[in-house]
Design a protein around this motif. Sequence first.
Motif, short mmCIF file in Angstrom:
data_model
loop_
_atom_site.label_atom_id
_atom_site.label_comp_id
_atom_site.label_asym_id
_atom_site.label_seq_id
_atom_site.Cartn_x
_atom_site.Cartn_y
_atom_site.Cartn_z
N UNK A 111 0.68 -1.03 0.15
CA UNK A 111 0.02 0.04 0.13
C UNK A 111 0.95 1.34 0.10
N UNK A 112 1.86 1.29 0.80
CA UNK A 112 2.51 2.40 1.03
C UNK A 112 3.51 2.70 -0.52
N UNK A 113 4.03 1.63 -1.23
CA UNK A 113 4.48 1.87 -2.51
C UNK A 113 3.58 2.33 -3.55
N UNK A 114 2.31 1.80 -3.44
CA UNK A 114 1.32 2.28 -4.51
C UNK A 114 0.78 3.65 -4.17
N UNK A 115 0.64 3.98 -2.98
CA UNK A 115 0.23 5.41 -2.73
C UNK A 115 1.22 6.42 -3.00
N UNK A 161 2.20 15.90 3.98
CA UNK A 161 2.73 17.35 4.31
C UNK A 161 3.84 17.59 3.62
N UNK A 162 4.16 18.95 3.60
CA UNK A 162 5.26 19.70 2.71
C UNK A 162 6.44 19.31 3.31
N UNK A 163 7.51 19.86 2.72
CA UNK A 163 9.12 19.92 3.30
C UNK A 163 8.93 20.46 4.59
N UNK A 164 8.33 21.30 5.17
CA UNK A 164 8.11 22.01 6.51
C UNK A 164 6.95 21.42 7.38
N UNK A 220 4.94 11.68 3.08
CA UNK A 220 3.60 11.08 3.32
C UNK A 220 3.78 9.83 4.58
N UNK A 221 2.82 10.22 5.43
CA UNK A 221 3.16 9.42 6.71
C UNK A 221 1.83 8.56 6.67
N UNK A 222 2.25 7.22 7.02
CA UNK A 222 1.28 6.06 7.01
C UNK A 222 1.18 5.47 8.61
N UNK A 223 -0.19 5.00 8.77
CA UNK A 223 -0.03 4.41 10.01
C UNK A 223 -1.34 3.54 9.88
N UNK A 224 -1.03 2.12 10.01
CA UNK A 224 -1.86 1.06 10.08
C UNK A 224 -2.28 0.45 11.54
N UNK A 225 -3.53 0.22 11.93
CA UNK A 225 -3.83 -0.37 13.30
C UNK A 225 -4.69 -1.69 12.88
N UNK A 248 7.08 6.41 7.11
CA UNK A 248 7.13 7.79 6.41
C UNK A 248 8.08 7.69 5.21
N UNK A 249 7.27 8.24 4.10
CA UNK A 249 8.11 8.33 2.84
C UNK A 249 8.15 9.83 2.29
#
Length: 120
Positions: A38-42, A73-76, A94-99, A112-113
Amino acid sequence: MSQMKGAIFSLMIFVAVVVPAVLYITITNVYVNAFLKTTTEVDQVVLQEGGNTATVQNITNGLKDKGYTITLSDENNQPLDAGEKVEPGDEIKVHYELKYNGVYSEQTLQSEDSVHVLRR
């Protein structure tokens, strides 16, 4: 009779230790593989779209039902609004979280990518 007791004791140890361990490893493996896919595809969609477009919003909203929380989010580290695109050369975080419910308790995966937008 003692052989029967030994066999029953061995079976109880197997059921009490080995089965939960195999279940834990299998469930964790399935969720980690799905999370990484999922992280790769997003990341690829964000790169192609060049920001937090309607397509990206539809995908992230669809993944919320599966337990994902995805923030851009942007660079900042300022959150990108819906429909906001960035300039070529900028970076999107891009921050990912899966519960998910594991064998013993609720588990959380985080990642986070960074995506560098090269063109529009």
